[in-house]
Scaffold this motif. Structure first.
Motif, PDB file in Angstrom:
ATOM      1  N   LEU A  21      72.481  63.753  18.345  1.00 37.82           N
ATOM      2  CA  LEU A  21      72.763  62.366  17.931  1.00 37.82           C
ATOM      3  C   LEU A  21      74.165  62.350  17.344  1.00 37.82           C
ATOM      4  O   LEU A  21      74.493  63.181  16.495  1.00 37.82           O
ATOM      5  CB  LEU A  21      71.769  61.894  16.872  1.00 37.82           C
ATOM      6  N   LEU A  29      67.577  65.713  15.694  1.00 39.59           N
ATOM      7  CA  LEU A  29      68.324  65.867  16.945  1.00 39.59           C
ATOM      8  C   LEU A  29      69.805  66.141  16.667  1.00 39.59           C
ATOM      9  O   LEU A  29      70.529  65.267  16.204  1.00 39.59           O
ATOM     10  CB  LEU A  29      68.179  64.615  17.822  1.00 39.59           C
ATOM     11  N   TYR A  37      71.298  55.550  12.624  1.00 42.34           N
ATOM     12  CA  TYR A  37      70.134  56.265  12.090  1.00 42.34           C
ATOM     13  C   TYR A  37      70.572  57.509  11.338  1.00 42.34           C
ATOM     14  O   TYR A  37      70.079  57.802  10.253  1.00 42.34           O
ATOM     15  CB  TYR A  37      69.168  56.653  13.212  1.00 42.34           C
ATOM     16  N   ARG A  38      71.490  58.217  11.914  1.00 40.24           N
ATOM     17  CA  ARG A  38      71.992  59.437  11.272  1.00 40.24           C
ATOM     18  C   ARG A  38      72.764  59.103   9.996  1.00 40.24           C
ATOM     19  O   ARG A  38      72.584  59.750   8.966  1.00 40.24           O
ATOM     20  CB  ARG A  38      72.876  60.185  12.272  1.00 40.24           C
ATOM     21  N   CYS A  79      73.454  57.755  22.829  1.00 36.49           N
ATOM     22  CA  CYS A  79      72.190  58.489  22.973  1.00 36.49           C
ATOM     23  C   CYS A  79      71.652  58.386  24.392  1.00 36.49           C
ATOM     24  O   CYS A  79      70.764  59.148  24.768  1.00 36.49           O
ATOM     25  CB  CYS A  79      71.163  58.040  21.944  1.00 36.49           C
ATOM     26  N   ARG A  85      62.994  62.417  14.703  1.00 34.67           N
ATOM     27  CA  ARG A  85      64.060  62.760  15.656  1.00 34.67           C
ATOM     28  C   ARG A  85      65.438  62.418  15.104  1.00 34.67           C
ATOM     29  O   ARG A  85      66.404  63.135  15.349  1.00 34.67           O
ATOM     30  CB  ARG A  85      63.815  62.074  16.989  1.00 34.67           C
ATOM     31  N   ALA A  86      65.536  61.306  14.400  1.00 33.47           N
ATOM     32  CA  ALA A  86      66.831  60.928  13.819  1.00 33.47           C
ATOM     33  C   ALA A  86      67.331  61.997  12.855  1.00 33.47           C
ATOM     34  O   ALA A  86      68.533  62.218  12.727  1.00 33.47           O
ATOM     35  CB  ALA A  86      66.723  59.585  13.094  1.00 33.47           C
ATOM     36  N   CYS A 107      76.034  57.542  14.737  1.00 32.94           N
ATOM     37  CA  CYS A 107      74.748  56.869  14.920  1.00 32.94           C
ATOM     38  C   CYS A 107      74.263  56.273  13.597  1.00 32.94           C
ATOM     39  O   CYS A 107      74.212  56.965  12.570  1.00 32.94           O
ATOM     40  CB  CYS A 107      73.727  57.865  15.455  1.00 32.94           C
ATOM     41  N   GLU A 148      62.120  58.424  22.396  1.00 36.56           N
ATOM     42  CA  GLU A 148      62.110  57.408  21.353  1.00 36.56           C
ATOM     43  C   GLU A 148      62.745  58.020  20.107  1.00 36.56           C
ATOM     44  O   GLU A 148      62.333  59.092  19.659  1.00 36.56           O
ATOM     45  CB  GLU A 148      60.692  56.954  21.045  1.00 36.56           C
ATOM     46  N   ILE A 149      63.758  57.357  19.591  1.00 35.52           N
ATOM     47  CA  ILE A 149      64.380  57.842  18.366  1.00 35.52           C
ATOM     48  C   ILE A 149      63.557  57.301  17.203  1.00 35.52           C
ATOM     49  O   ILE A 149      63.582  56.110  16.901  1.00 35.52           O
ATOM     50  CB  ILE A 149      65.863  57.396  18.252  1.00 35.52           C
ATOM     51  N   CYS A 195      70.520  50.352  15.313  1.00 39.35           N
ATOM     52  CA  CYS A 195      71.161  50.756  16.564  1.00 39.35           C
ATOM     53  C   CYS A 195      72.400  49.891  16.756  1.00 39.35           C
ATOM     54  O   CYS A 195      72.320  48.664  16.786  1.00 39.35           O
ATOM     55  CB  CYS A 195      70.199  50.580  17.738  1.00 39.35           C
TER      56      CYS A 195
END
Length: 153
Positions: free
Chosen positions: A90, A87, A96-97, A33, A83-84, A94, A78-79, A27
């Protein structure tokens, strides 16, 4: 800490392989987000607003009570890995992405720069244009819809 010969974890691991500490460090603290999203009930399209969750410190882009965010904000998501990857809202910036897509983290990411300030200096964080949702009546949220935030530099 990396030694001079080691590849950083985000280049060698998948999202599924990350430790909880590595996951949290992805993060970048941009706050994107945490922006209020509105979903069109007819089309399922999601629109981003310039309104931030009331738990977000809009100056630092950090949650005021991260440990208790889910109990204090029932609609906080919660990511996680699933979800990463799923979604669509996002942002492409990001961490995570980025890691999930096999890309390298940009220069401004705190893991690369060594500073939590570079996300703000690069204009990636939301601190320069958001306000708390507490200042707006819910029926007026639609007035604060913004265009997609894009890639950043």
């Amino acid at each position: 800490m990396l030694d001079g010969d080691s590849e950083p974890f985000w280049k060698t691991k998948t999202l599924e392989e990350l430790t909880p500490e590595e996951w949290e460090s992805l993060c970048d603290g941009c706050g994107r987000c945490c922006l209020v999203k509105l979903e069109d009930e007819d089309t399922a399209q999601v629109y981003t607003t310039r309104l931030a969750c009331s738990m977000l410190n809009v100056r630092t882009c950090r949650c005021r009570d991260y440990a208790n965010r889910f109990s204090k904000m029932p609609d906080c998501l919660e990511i996680d890995v699933k979800r990463a990857r799923e979604l669509s809202w996002l942002p492409p910036t990001c961490g995570y992405r980025i890691v999930g897509e096999g890309r390298d983290l940009p220069w401004w990411h705190p893991l690369v720069s060594g500073s939590s300030e570079t996300v703000h200096q690069a204009g990636i964080s939301v601190s320069s244009f958001v306000m708390s949702e507490r200042r707006v009546k819910e029926e007026n949220y639609w007035k604060y819809i913004i265009p997609d935030l894009g890639e950043g530099d």
